[in-house]
Design a protein around this motif. Structure first.
Motif, short mmCIF file in Angstrom:
data_model
loop_
_atom_site.label_atom_id
_atom_site.label_comp_id
_atom_site.label_asym_id
_atom_site.label_seq_id
_atom_site.Cartn_x
_atom_site.Cartn_y
_atom_site.Cartn_z
N LYS A 521 -32.18 43.21 96.70
CA LYS A 521 -32.70 42.51 95.52
C LYS A 521 -34.22 42.62 95.41
N ASP A 522 -34.87 43.11 96.47
CA ASP A 522 -36.32 43.27 96.47
C ASP A 522 -36.76 44.68 96.10
N ASN A 523 -35.82 45.51 95.61
CA ASN A 523 -36.14 46.91 95.34
C ASN A 523 -37.30 47.08 94.36
N LEU A 524 -37.32 46.27 93.30
CA LEU A 524 -38.37 46.41 92.29
C LEU A 524 -39.74 46.07 92.87
N PHE A 525 -39.77 45.01 93.68
CA PHE A 525 -41.03 44.61 94.31
C PHE A 525 -41.53 45.68 95.27
N LYS A 526 -40.62 46.21 96.08
CA LYS A 526 -41.01 47.24 97.03
C LYS A 526 -41.50 48.49 96.30
N ALA A 527 -40.85 48.83 95.17
CA ALA A 527 -41.28 49.98 94.37
C ALA A 527 -42.70 49.77 93.86
N ASP A 528 -43.03 48.55 93.44
CA ASP A 528 -44.39 48.25 92.97
C ASP A 528 -45.43 48.48 94.08
N ILE A 529 -45.09 48.06 95.29
CA ILE A 529 -46.02 48.25 96.41
C ILE A 529 -46.26 49.74 96.64
N LEU A 530 -45.18 50.52 96.63
CA LEU A 530 -45.29 51.97 96.86
C LEU A 530 -46.12 52.64 95.76
N VAL A 531 -45.91 52.22 94.52
CA VAL A 531 -46.66 52.80 93.40
C VAL A 531 -48.15 52.53 93.56
N ASN A 532 -48.50 51.30 93.90
CA ASN A 532 -49.91 50.95 94.07
C ASN A 532 -50.53 51.68 95.26
N GLN A 533 -49.78 51.82 96.33
CA GLN A 533 -50.30 52.56 97.49
C GLN A 533 -50.53 54.02 97.13
N ALA A 534 -49.62 54.59 96.36
CA ALA A 534 -49.73 56.00 95.97
C ALA A 534 -51.01 56.26 95.18
N VAL A 535 -51.36 55.33 94.29
CA VAL A 535 -52.58 55.49 93.48
C VAL A 535 -53.82 55.54 94.36
N VAL A 536 -53.88 54.66 95.35
CA VAL A 536 -55.04 54.62 96.24
C VAL A 536 -55.11 55.90 97.07
N LEU A 537 -53.98 56.37 97.55
CA LEU A 537 -53.95 57.63 98.31
C LEU A 537 -54.44 58.79 97.43
N TRP A 538 -54.06 58.78 96.16
CA TRP A 538 -54.50 59.82 95.22
C TRP A 538 -56.02 59.77 95.02
N ARG A 539 -56.55 58.55 94.94
CA ARG A 539 -58.00 58.40 94.72
C ARG A 539 -58.81 58.94 95.89
N LEU A 540 -58.24 58.98 97.08
CA LEU A 540 -58.96 59.48 98.26
C LEU A 540 -59.10 61.00 98.26
N ARG A 541 -58.29 61.68 97.43
CA ARG A 541 -58.41 63.13 97.23
C ARG A 541 -58.31 63.94 98.53
N ALA A 552 -44.51 58.48 98.55
CA ALA A 552 -44.44 57.08 98.11
C ALA A 552 -43.85 56.97 96.70
N THR A 553 -44.28 57.87 95.80
CA THR A 553 -43.73 57.82 94.43
C THR A 553 -42.26 58.23 94.41
N GLN A 554 -41.89 59.16 95.29
CA GLN A 554 -40.48 59.57 95.37
C GLN A 554 -39.60 58.38 95.76
N GLU A 555 -40.04 57.62 96.76
CA GLU A 555 -39.27 56.45 97.18
C GLU A 555 -39.27 55.38 96.08
N ALA A 556 -40.40 55.27 95.40
CA ALA A 556 -40.51 54.26 94.33
C ALA A 556 -39.52 54.53 93.20
N VAL A 557 -39.41 55.79 92.76
CA VAL A 557 -38.50 56.09 91.65
C VAL A 557 -37.04 56.00 92.09
N GLN A 558 -36.79 56.20 93.37
CA GLN A 558 -35.43 56.00 93.88
C GLN A 558 -35.06 54.52 93.86
N LEU A 559 -36.03 53.66 94.23
CA LEU A 559 -35.78 52.22 94.23
C LEU A 559 -35.72 51.66 92.81
N ASN A 560 -36.54 52.22 91.93
CA ASN A 560 -36.59 51.73 90.55
C ASN A 560 -36.78 52.90 89.59
#
Length: 654
Positions: A521-541, A552-560
């Motif tokens: 039941k926490d899939n949506l919340f966990k997907a949000d965490i992964l999405v936000n982490q992915a953005v920060v990793l992208w910003r580090l280039r 991280a985005t792959q797991e996020a779209v699987q969860l949601n």
């Protein structure tokens, strides 16, 4: 024995003339005889050759009737036995007489019997426990405490009682005395002293139940009582263990119930996790068992409410179980019904406020929290600080951030170790920082981000397993990293690597959040965490970190699969990795979820352009500029595409 059974069968009419209203003074045994009715004479005449002076018969009848819970008749029989042989030791008879009188609530007479017993046998611990119970009933708590402690200290003849009973009633006496003392101190305005005494009182009571459990370990009653008291002094992990054991043992509930143990367990779980009681699990089987228990609890209250639909407490307890199951709408119905019945019921109102916040109905949530704070102050297992914390959530939802900050501060003032309140405070400051950043008030934004980080840091320090606390800590760090980049672009003197360090701290915070226990039941919340982490990793280039971001985005779209942010960010990362067809696929998914998003349409155009599909790319850029003519990226990419379309290929030039 046949004669005895015959006597018992007619005892209802044949023994009335033996019953008296008071027990004689100790050692005396004169009975005040009443007139004997014809019915009684006829009843007695049925007994063949009955000998009224048969002491053994009256003794046996006395104990038999007392054990059969025919207490009025037992009193008469016991008194007759004592009358016939007043100088006999007769300890068993006096015990049956005392217990019968006690059950009939004739406490002074019962005490006379017990005092007689103690004169004859000073080490009679069972008698002392019985006296302790009487003093409790008479609200003479000091005497009750002293008597129970004497029984434990003597540790003599326990009879039908046990040391566990003595510890139990000692606990009750301590609890009553402590509450009286605390009320008196509060009346004198000595709040701090009262709070310290209250904690000491509860610890003493817990110790009594712990001693009882050494003697009777399979007592769900003792375990449930101990669990509730541990919650009172915020020792939630120990409380959780005791409540789980109470439910597992499932024996000797006495005045407690499995429902009560489960309610305590849910409170303890919520406090241990600070976010969701279903997160503290060791296996899928355990989670399934908890859900089953919660469903049973809902049905339990349905039965209670079928008999008494005006029971506000039952509606509230049912709402708590439904809310924990994630059935928010049904929980709101239960809380609303409780409030209809009892409009000033603080516990129902604060839970109603919480559910309305979850449903993003902030105006009615604010009204419910206000009513809770002005209500009857019956908070149950919760506390006033929760109402202030929920009030801050409602105000933040209405974008009244300064008022929200005041409410969060009030919650912390009431409970300085309230992790959720600290988390709320951090998020409110984050929102204030975002507003100031948008207005290019960078110094104020930085100040609010730093204060927000201090607040979320306090939350995760209080509770290191607080998933939402770590998540929000990561979000503020991410925003702060962006602010540092903006400051450098606008000529502010900041260290070149400072934003990189902040971003890395953000990634680590998200990783801590992802290390928590999650259920489906926490899939949506966990997907949000992964999405936000992915953005920060992208910003580090960093190419290696980009690969982690993609995972991280792959797991996020699987969860949601319906997460627009997950598909959008996945497209962004794939563009950076030059995986253009995959990027196009990701942006197409995002476009389906949000058809007129300028960033997504532009991203699709870039992917198409890199794939050499210039006409399709041009169409996307023109669509983006139609939606936002000032969108710089779309304008620049459109120019590149037009150049490619107008530049002849090598083959055509020839």
């Amino acid at each position: 024995m046949k004669l005895l059974l015959l006597w018992i069968s007619i005892i209802g009419v044949g023994l009335g003339f033996f019953i008296q209203t008071a027990v004689p003074a100790m050692g005396e045994s004169k009975l005040a005889e009443s007139s004997v009715s014809e019915a009684q004479k006829d009843a007695v005449s049925q007994l063949p050759d009955f000998d009224y002076n048969n002491v053994k018969f009256w003794q046996e009848l006395c104990t038999t009737l007392e054990q059969a819970k025919q207490y009025s008749e037992a009193v008469a029989a016991c008194q007759k036995a004592i009358e016939l042989k007043p100088k006999r030791k007769n300890l068993e008879i006096w015990m049956s007489l005392g217990n019968s009188l006690q059950q009939l609530k004739q406490y002074p007479q019962a005490l006379v019997s017990y005092n007689y017993l103690l004169q004859r046998e000073p080490k009679y611990s069972q008698v002392l426990v019985q006296q302790c119970q009487i003093f409790l009933a008479l609200e003479q708590y000091e005497k009750a405490l002293n008597t129970c402690e004497q029984a434990i200290q003597i540790d003599g003849i326990w009879g039908r009682s046990s040391p566990a009973e003595a510890w139990k009633h000692r606990a009750i006496a301590l609890g009553k005395l402590g509450k009286l003392e605390v009320a008196e101190l509060e009346g004198l305005g000595q709040q701090d002293v009262a709070k310290a005494r209250e904690i000491k009182r509860v610890e003493d009571v817990i110790n009594s139940y712990s001693q009882a459990l050494k003697i009777t370990p399979n007592s769900s009653f003792f375990l449930t009582k101990k669990c509730g008291l541990l919650i009172e002094i915020e020792r939630y992990t120990e409380a959780l263990e005791n409540c789980e054991l109470a439910i597992a043992v499932n024996e000797n509930w006495e005045t407690t119930t499995p429902a009560q143990a489960l309610e305590h367990l849910l409170v303890a779980r919520q406090e241990v996790t600070t976010s969701d009681p279903l997160l503290v699990i060791n296996s899928a089987e355990e989670a399934e068992e908890i859900v089953k228990q919660l469903q049973n609890l809902v049905r339990f209250y349905e039965k209670i409410l079928a008999d008494n639909p005006e029971n506000a407490k039952a509606w509230t307890k049912q709402g708590i179980a439904l809310q924990t199951l994630g059935q928010t709408e049904r929980a709101l119905t239960s809380y609303s019904r409780a409030v209809q019945i009892q409009p000033n019921y603080s516990l129902a109102l604060v839970n109603q406020c919480e559910v309305l916040n979850q449903l993003e109905q902030y105006e009615p949530a604010l009204k419910a929290c206000k009513a809770a704070l002005e209500g009857d102050r019956d908070w149950g297992d919760t506390r006033p600080a929760k109402a202030w914390k929920q009030r801050s959530t409602a105000l933040a939802g209405l974008e009244r951030y300064n008022d929200a900050l005041g409410s969060a501060d009030r919650a912390i003032e009431l409970d300085e170790d309230y992790a959720e309140a600290w988390n709320n405070r951090g998020m409110i400051l984050w929102h204030l920082g975002q507003l100031q950043q948008a207005q290019q008030q960078y110094e104020l934004a930085e100040l609010n981000y730093k204060q927000g980080l201090q607040s979320t840091h306090r939350a995760i320090k209080i509770n290191p397993t607080y998933i939402r606390g770590w998540y929000n800590h990561g979000r503020i760090l991410s925003e702060y990293g962006q602010l540092l980049s903006l400051q450098r672009q606008n000529g502010y003197k900041t260290e070149k690597t400072m934003n990189v360090l902040v971003y890395k701290a953000s990634v680590e915070a998200y990783q801590q959040a992802l290390g928590g226990n999650f259920t489906p039941k926490d899939n949506l919340f966990k997907a949000d965490i992964l999405v936000n982490q992915a953005v920060v990793l992208w910003r580090l280039r960093d190419p290696q970190l980009l690969a982690l971001a993609l995972e991280a985005t792959q797991e996020a779209v699987q969860l949601n699969p319906k997460s627009f942010e997950a598909w959008h960010n996945r497209g962004l990362i794939l563009l950076e990795l030059r995986q253009y067809q995959a990027a196009l696929n990701a942006y197409t998914q995002a476009d389906d979820l949000s058809p007129e998003n300028v960033g997504v349409i532009t991203g699709k155009g870039i992917a198409l352009s890199r794939l050499g599909r210039y006409q399709d790319a041009l169409a996307n850029f023109e669509q983006a500029l139609k939606l936002n003519p000032e969108y710089t990226i779309a304008r620049k990419e459109r120019e590149i595409v037009l150049q490619n379309l107008t530049t002849p290929t090598r083959s055509s030039a020839l």
